[in-house]
Design an enzyme around this catalytic site. Structure first.
Site, PDB file in Angstrom:
ATOM      1  N   ASP A 133       3.913  48.553  35.512  1.00  0.00           N
ATOM      2  CA  ASP A 133       4.798  48.722  34.396  1.00  0.00           C
ATOM      3  C   ASP A 133       4.652  47.438  33.392  1.00  0.00           C
ATOM      4  O   ASP A 133       5.112  46.490  33.872  1.00  0.00           O
ATOM      5  CB  ASP A 133       6.232  49.132  34.457  1.00  0.00           C
ATOM      6  N   ASN A 174      10.629  60.902  34.467  1.00  0.00           N
ATOM      7  CA  ASN A 174      11.303  61.344  33.177  1.00  0.00           C
ATOM      8  C   ASN A 174      10.679  62.503  32.384  1.00  0.00           C
ATOM      9  O   ASN A 174       9.447  62.491  31.982  1.00  0.00           O
ATOM     10  CB  ASN A 174      11.233  59.944  31.976  1.00  0.00           C
ATOM     11  N   GLN A 182      11.553  59.952  27.922  1.00  0.00           N
ATOM     12  CA  GLN A 182      10.125  59.922  28.161  1.00  0.00           C
ATOM     13  C   GLN A 182       9.377  59.394  27.095  1.00  0.00           C
ATOM     14  O   GLN A 182       9.729  60.123  25.892  1.00  0.00           O
ATOM     15  CB  GLN A 182       9.537  61.516  28.846  1.00  0.00           C
ATOM     16  N   VAL A 206       5.636  58.232  27.080  1.00  0.00           N
ATOM     17  CA  VAL A 206       4.426  58.633  27.168  1.00  0.00           C
ATOM     18  C   VAL A 206       4.125  59.913  27.816  1.00  0.00           C
ATOM     19  O   VAL A 206       4.774  60.256  29.105  1.00  0.00           O
ATOM     20  CB  VAL A 206       3.679  57.379  28.035  1.00  0.00           C
ATOM     21  N   HIS A 239       3.695  60.872  34.872  1.00  0.00           N
ATOM     22  CA  HIS A 239       3.857  59.558  35.703  1.00  0.00           C
ATOM     23  C   HIS A 239       5.040  59.440  36.438  1.00  0.00           C
ATOM     24  O   HIS A 239       6.192  59.695  36.037  1.00  0.00           O
ATOM     25  CB  HIS A 239       3.653  58.239  34.661  1.00  0.00           C
ATOM     26  N   HIS A 256       7.375  56.929  38.345  1.00  0.00           N
ATOM     27  CA  HIS A 256       7.773  55.570  38.336  1.00  0.00           C
ATOM     28  C   HIS A 256       8.279  55.244  39.987  1.00  0.00           C
ATOM     29  O   HIS A 256       8.941  56.130  40.376  1.00  0.00           O
ATOM     30  CB  HIS A 256       9.194  55.218  37.522  1.00  0.00           C
TER      31      HIS A 256
HETATM   32  P1  AMP Z   1       8.700  56.671  30.430  1.00  0.00           P
HETATM   33  O1  AMP Z   1       9.848  56.360  29.675  1.00  0.00           O
HETATM   34  O2  AMP Z   1       8.924  57.549  31.576  1.00  0.00           O
HETATM   35  O3  AMP Z   1       7.620  57.636  29.320  1.00  0.00           O
HETATM   36  O4  AMP Z   1       7.968  55.592  30.867  1.00  0.00           O
HETATM   37  C1  AMP Z   1       6.801  55.096  30.154  1.00  0.00           C
HETATM   38  C2  AMP Z   1       6.585  53.422  30.772  1.00  0.00           C
HETATM   39  O5  AMP Z   1       5.388  53.081  30.544  1.00  0.00           O
HETATM   40  C3  AMP Z   1       7.816  52.599  29.949  1.00  0.00           C
HETATM   41  O6  AMP Z   1       8.255  52.095  31.474  1.00  0.00           O
HETATM   42  C4  AMP Z   1       6.788  51.624  29.683  1.00  0.00           C
HETATM   43  O7  AMP Z   1       7.084  50.398  29.944  1.00  0.00           O
HETATM   44  C5  AMP Z   1       5.524  51.706  30.263  1.00  0.00           C
HETATM   45  N1  AMP Z   1       4.255  51.472  29.618  1.00  0.00           N
HETATM   46  C6  AMP Z   1       3.673  51.796  28.200  1.00  0.00           C
HETATM   47  N2  AMP Z   1       2.755  51.310  27.984  1.00  0.00           N
HETATM   48  C7  AMP Z   1       2.163  50.681  28.951  1.00  0.00           C
HETATM   49  C8  AMP Z   1       0.903  49.920  29.321  1.00  0.00           C
HETATM   50  N3  AMP Z   1      -0.079  49.818  28.478  1.00  0.00           N
HETATM   51  N4  AMP Z   1       0.804  49.554  30.545  1.00  0.00           N
HETATM   52  C9  AMP Z   1       1.613  49.846  31.521  1.00  0.00           C
HETATM   53  N5  AMP Z   1       2.890  50.400  31.334  1.00  0.00           N
HETATM   54  C10 AMP Z   1       2.961  50.719  29.982  1.00  0.00           C
END
Ligand code: AMP
Length: 114
Positions: A30, A87, A94, A96, A100, A102
Protein backbone atom coordinates in the site's frame (compact mmCIF):
# COMPACT_ATOMS: atom_id res chain seq x y z
CA UNK A 1 -10.17 -4.18 -18.63
CA UNK A 2 -10.57 -1.98 -15.56
CA UNK A 3 -9.51 1.67 -15.80
CA UNK A 4 -9.01 2.07 -12.03
CA UNK A 5 -5.52 2.62 -10.68
CA UNK A 6 -5.46 -1.02 -9.51
CA UNK A 7 -6.47 -2.24 -12.96
CA UNK A 8 -3.52 -0.28 -14.30
CA UNK A 9 -1.19 -1.85 -11.73
CA UNK A 10 -2.51 -5.31 -12.69
CA UNK A 11 -1.79 -4.76 -16.37
CA UNK A 12 1.60 -3.09 -15.78
CA UNK A 13 0.63 0.42 -16.91
CA UNK A 14 1.44 1.82 -13.44
CA UNK A 15 4.27 0.57 -11.27
CA UNK A 16 3.85 -0.72 -7.74
CA UNK A 17 5.95 -2.56 -5.19
CA UNK A 18 4.70 -6.01 -6.16
CA UNK A 19 5.30 -8.78 -3.63
CA UNK A 20 3.37 -11.60 -5.34
CA UNK A 21 1.66 -12.26 -8.65
CA UNK A 22 0.23 -15.15 -10.58
CA UNK A 23 -2.24 -15.62 -13.43
CA UNK A 24 -5.21 -14.53 -11.31
CA UNK A 25 -3.86 -12.18 -8.63
CA UNK A 26 -1.43 -9.35 -7.95
CA UNK A 27 -0.28 -8.22 -4.48
CA UNK A 28 1.58 -5.00 -3.79
CA UNK A 29 2.51 -2.72 -0.90
CA UNK A 30 0.00 0.00 0.00
CA UNK A 31 1.24 3.48 -0.92
CA UNK A 32 0.07 4.87 2.45
CA UNK A 33 0.71 2.00 4.87
CA UNK A 34 -1.42 1.89 8.01
CA UNK A 35 0.82 -0.72 9.66
CA UNK A 36 4.47 -1.81 9.29
CA UNK A 37 3.22 -4.41 6.80
CA UNK A 38 0.31 -3.26 4.61
CA UNK A 39 -0.25 -5.17 1.40
CA UNK A 40 -3.18 -5.19 -1.02
CA UNK A 41 -4.14 -8.36 -2.90
CA UNK A 42 -6.28 -7.88 -6.00
CA UNK A 43 -7.78 -10.18 -8.58
CA UNK A 44 -6.70 -9.33 -12.13
CA UNK A 45 -10.41 -9.51 -12.95
CA UNK A 46 -11.84 -6.01 -12.40
CA UNK A 47 -14.59 -6.67 -9.85
CA UNK A 48 -15.59 -3.25 -8.45
CA UNK A 49 -16.81 -4.21 -4.96
CA UNK A 50 -17.53 -7.24 -2.79
CA UNK A 51 -21.20 -6.71 -3.69
CA UNK A 52 -20.38 -7.48 -7.32
CA UNK A 53 -18.78 -10.87 -6.60
CA UNK A 54 -20.67 -13.64 -8.42
CA UNK A 55 -20.99 -17.35 -7.63
CA UNK A 56 -18.55 -18.09 -10.48
CA UNK A 57 -15.94 -16.01 -8.62
CA UNK A 58 -15.99 -18.33 -5.58
CA UNK A 59 -12.73 -20.09 -6.52
CA UNK A 60 -11.05 -16.75 -7.26
CA UNK A 61 -12.05 -15.35 -3.86
CA UNK A 62 -10.74 -18.51 -2.21
CA UNK A 63 -7.43 -18.01 -4.04
CA UNK A 64 -7.35 -14.38 -2.84
CA UNK A 65 -7.39 -15.53 0.79
CA UNK A 66 -4.98 -18.41 0.20
CA UNK A 67 -2.54 -15.93 -1.35
CA UNK A 68 -3.00 -13.59 1.63
CA UNK A 69 -2.01 -16.34 4.05
CA UNK A 70 1.02 -17.22 1.90
CA UNK A 71 2.09 -13.56 1.72
CA UNK A 72 1.67 -13.16 5.50
CA UNK A 73 4.00 -16.13 5.91
CA UNK A 74 6.51 -14.58 3.47
CA UNK A 75 6.34 -11.25 5.32
CA UNK A 76 6.96 -12.90 8.69
CA UNK A 77 3.64 -11.85 10.26
CA UNK A 78 1.77 -15.15 10.08
CA UNK A 79 2.71 -16.28 13.58
CA UNK A 80 2.40 -12.92 15.36
CA UNK A 81 -0.89 -12.18 13.64
CA UNK A 82 -2.36 -9.95 10.99
CA UNK A 83 -5.69 -8.58 9.83
CA UNK A 84 -7.35 -9.04 6.43
CA UNK A 85 -10.20 -6.78 5.40
CA UNK A 86 -12.22 -5.62 2.43
CA UNK A 87 -13.86 -2.18 2.48
CA UNK A 88 -17.13 -2.25 0.54
CA UNK A 89 -18.55 1.06 -0.71
CA UNK A 90 -18.44 4.54 0.76
CA UNK A 91 -19.54 3.96 4.36
CA UNK A 92 -16.70 1.47 4.78
CA UNK A 93 -14.23 3.94 3.26
CA UNK A 94 -13.65 2.20 -0.07
CA UNK A 95 -11.77 4.58 -2.35
CA UNK A 96 -10.62 2.34 -5.21
CA UNK A 97 -13.38 0.45 -7.00
CA UNK A 98 -11.38 -2.63 -7.90
CA UNK A 99 -11.82 -5.36 -5.28
CA UNK A 100 -8.84 -5.55 -2.93
CA UNK A 101 -8.02 -7.43 0.23
CA UNK A 102 -5.93 -5.50 2.75
CA UNK A 103 -3.32 -7.41 4.76
CA UNK A 104 -2.18 -5.45 7.81
CA UNK A 105 0.39 -6.62 10.33
CA UNK A 106 3.52 -5.88 12.28
CA UNK A 107 1.74 -4.07 15.10
CA UNK A 108 -1.04 -4.73 17.62
CA UNK A 109 -4.45 -4.22 15.96
CA UNK A 110 -7.30 -2.58 17.84
CA UNK A 111 -10.94 -3.66 17.98
CA UNK A 112 -13.43 -2.31 17.09
CA UNK A 113 -11.86 -0.74 14.00
CA UNK A 114 -12.59 2.94 13.37
P1 AMP B 1 -9.74 1.29 0.20
O1 AMP B 1 -9.95 2.48 1.09
O2 AMP B 1 -10.12 0.00 0.85
O3 AMP B 1 -10.37 1.48 -1.17
O4 AMP B 1 -8.18 1.19 0.03
C1 AMP B 1 -7.48 1.73 -1.03
C2 AMP B 1 -6.02 1.67 -0.65
O5 AMP B 1 -5.25 1.83 -1.81
C3 AMP B 1 -5.58 2.77 0.33
O6 AMP B 1 -5.04 2.14 1.49
C4 AMP B 1 -4.52 3.53 -0.46
O7 AMP B 1 -3.46 3.97 0.35
C5 AMP B 1 -4.08 2.52 -1.48
N1 AMP B 1 -3.56 3.03 -2.74
C6 AMP B 1 -4.09 3.99 -3.53
N2 AMP B 1 -3.36 4.14 -4.64
C7 AMP B 1 -2.33 3.27 -4.55
C8 AMP B 1 -1.22 2.94 -5.40
N3 AMP B 1 -1.02 3.56 -6.56
N4 AMP B 1 -0.38 1.98 -4.98
C9 AMP B 1 -0.56 1.35 -3.81
N5 AMP B 1 -1.59 1.60 -2.98
C10 AMP B 1 -2.46 2.55 -3.34
Amino acid sequence: MSDTIFGKIANGEISADIVYEDENLVAFRDLHPQAPTHILVIPRKPIPTLNAVQPEDAELIGKLFLAAAKIAEQEGIARSGYRTLINCNAAAGQTVYHLHLHILGGRQMQWPPG
